[in-house]
Motif scaffolding. Structure first.
Motif, short mmCIF file in Angstrom:
data_model
loop_
_atom_site.label_atom_id
_atom_site.label_comp_id
_atom_site.label_asym_id
_atom_site.label_seq_id
_atom_site.Cartn_x
_atom_site.Cartn_y
_atom_site.Cartn_z
N PRO A 1 0.82 -1.21 0.00
CA PRO A 1 0.00 0.00 0.00
C PRO A 1 0.86 1.26 0.00
N SER A 2 0.33 2.32 -0.62
CA SER A 2 1.00 3.62 -0.63
C SER A 2 0.03 4.67 -0.11
N THR A 3 0.55 5.88 0.14
CA THR A 3 -0.32 6.96 0.65
C THR A 3 -0.36 8.12 -0.32
N ASN A 4 -1.46 8.86 -0.27
CA ASN A 4 -1.67 10.03 -1.12
C ASN A 4 -2.17 11.17 -0.27
N GLU A 5 -1.90 12.39 -0.71
CA GLU A 5 -2.45 13.56 -0.04
C GLU A 5 -3.90 13.75 -0.47
N PRO A 6 -4.82 13.96 0.48
CA PRO A 6 -6.23 14.15 0.12
C PRO A 6 -6.48 15.52 -0.49
N ASP A 7 -7.63 15.67 -1.16
CA ASP A 7 -8.04 16.97 -1.67
C ASP A 7 -8.36 17.90 -0.52
N ALA A 8 -8.42 19.19 -0.82
CA ALA A 8 -8.65 20.19 0.22
C ALA A 8 -9.99 20.01 0.92
N ASP A 9 -11.01 19.50 0.19
CA ASP A 9 -12.35 19.38 0.79
C ASP A 9 -12.61 18.03 1.44
N ASP A 10 -11.58 17.18 1.50
CA ASP A 10 -11.73 15.88 2.15
C ASP A 10 -11.45 16.01 3.64
N ASN A 11 -12.30 15.37 4.44
CA ASN A 11 -12.12 15.41 5.89
C ASN A 11 -11.32 14.22 6.36
N THR A 12 -10.12 14.08 5.82
CA THR A 12 -9.26 12.99 6.23
C THR A 12 -7.81 13.41 6.10
N ASP A 13 -6.96 12.78 6.88
CA ASP A 13 -5.54 13.14 6.86
C ASP A 13 -4.78 12.41 5.75
N LYS A 14 -5.18 11.15 5.50
CA LYS A 14 -4.46 10.36 4.51
C LYS A 14 -5.43 9.54 3.66
N ILE A 15 -5.01 9.30 2.44
CA ILE A 15 -5.71 8.37 1.56
C ILE A 15 -4.72 7.29 1.16
N TYR A 16 -5.14 6.03 1.29
CA TYR A 16 -4.25 4.91 1.01
C TYR A 16 -4.62 4.30 -0.34
N GLU A 17 -3.59 3.95 -1.09
CA GLU A 17 -3.79 3.35 -2.42
C GLU A 17 -3.38 1.88 -2.38
N ILE A 18 -4.27 1.01 -2.89
CA ILE A 18 -3.93 -0.41 -2.99
C ILE A 18 -4.26 -0.90 -4.39
#
Length: 357
Positions: A292-309
């Motif tokens: 898995p890798s991580t991505n920066e979320p969009d400005a309007d997303d209420n989350t710190d991280k987005i994970y890519e699988i």
């Protein structure tokens, strides 16, 4: 438990306006060894996703079947039973390309119905109103003498005061008459009051729930919402006047309920992204194509991280599907924000963007 990647079956079904269908089918057997490529996108946006299917070495007779606005469906499964991974309407058909060995043709389709261009007037209500009617009446004015006046300047000299001896201009009025020719004029006069039907902004009353408001906006504007699942359903504290495009209004209202307006397998739905009531899929290290890798979320997303699988293609996964990660690099409960089912003809995969719950 690892995903069993045996016996892949893929279907691409197009239906024309007469109800006739054409199915491209491949199960990698000698009778049906017709691999084709595709990219079926999905995401938590109120804008419909676009996907593509690339067909190879298709005869002119079969390729001429495809036309814009045709309904198409894309299915895949590790086995003979169909599982839908994409659905929509053809928006673009590329010309055939030849690389010296293979002919290829790309067909683009957009999922579901795009309601972004539904006009604001579709949401307006009708109201009867009394209005005054007028008519134009001719009136003849006879010729007549009209009084006139004009000023004639003359130079005079102050005879006293501080300006004594200085010259200044004095205007004298001269009166006369001139003949005005007769003419016909038009006058606007009242006739009667009539009742007319006019369009006004639709008003939703205080005390309605947000679900009732959403259903009212959708019904009045002809927008079909397949499922409504709200995180919260408060009541209107004051009346709500619907101004603007219906889809824009729906996005604003849905946001206040903590929910998301999105497309899911071609259907427009409203979901609670944090709900525990959803289908769940367990993913472990045996399933992962790469860590898995991580991505920066969009400005309007209420989350710190987005994970890519990335995993072998799982047709059950789509937007908002629950994922239980049991990898040594990533553990916990997540939901699918966006992703893509894809294949180059021989390697079907699913890529997912995961948000922690």
């Amino acid at each position: 438990m690892a995903i069993i990647t045996k016996n892949p079956h893929t279907w691409f079904v197009a239906t024309n306006e007469n109800g006739e269908t054409q199915t491209v089918f491949s199960d990698e057997t000698p009778e049906h060894d017709y691999p084709f490529a595709y990219e079926a996108n999905f995401g938590d946006s109120s804008e419909p996703q676009s996907s593509t299917v690339t067909l190879y070495n298709m005869s002119d007779e079969h390729s001429s079947f495809y036309q814009k606005k045709q309904h198409v469906e894309l299915y895949f499964n590790w086995g003979p039973s169909r599982k839908k991974i994409g659905e929509g309407y053809i928006t673009k058909i590329d010309t055939k390309q030849h690389d010296g060995v293979t002919y290829s043709q790309v067909i683009t389709f957009t999922e579901g119905v795009n309601y972004n261009n539904v006009a604001a007037r579709r949401l307006k209500a009708t109201k009867e109103k009394k209005v005054q009617e007028y008519k134009s009446v001719e009136k003849t004015v006879k010729g007549h003498w009209a009084p006139t006046r004009h000023s004639t300047p003359s130079v005079d000299t102050y005879k006293r005061g501080p300006k004594k001896g200085q010259k200044h201009v004095v205007h004298h009025w001269e009166y006369g008459k001139k003949w005005v020719k007769g003419k016909t004029t038009h006058h606007r006069v009242k006739t009667r009051q009539v009742t007319k039907t006019i369009l006004v902004n639709r008003v939703f009353k205080k005390g309605m729930t947000y679900k009732q408001l959403i259903e009212g906006i959708a019904k009045a504007s002809g927008i079909k919402i397949d499922r409504i699942q709200l995180a919260k359903n408060p009541k209107l504290k004051k009346s709500f006047t619907a101004k603007g495009k219906p889809l824009t209004l729906l996005k604003q209202v849905v946001k206040k309920t903590g929910s998301k307006l999105m497309y899911e397998r071609g259907k427009l739905v409203i979901v609670n992204p944090k709900s525990a009531k959803r289908s769940w899929v367990v993913i472990d290290d045996q399933d992962l194509v790469q860590p898995p890798s991580t991505n920066e979320p969009d400005a309007d997303d209420n989350t710190d991280k987005i994970y890519e699988i990335t995993i072998p293609l799982m047709p059950d996964i789509t937007t908002n599907t629950g994922i239980i990660m049991k990898s040594k690099d990533l553990k916990g409960k997540f939901y699918v924000k966006a992703g893509q089912h894809s294949s180059d003809g021989t390697n079907p995969q699913t890529q997912c963007s995961l948000v922690p719950m």
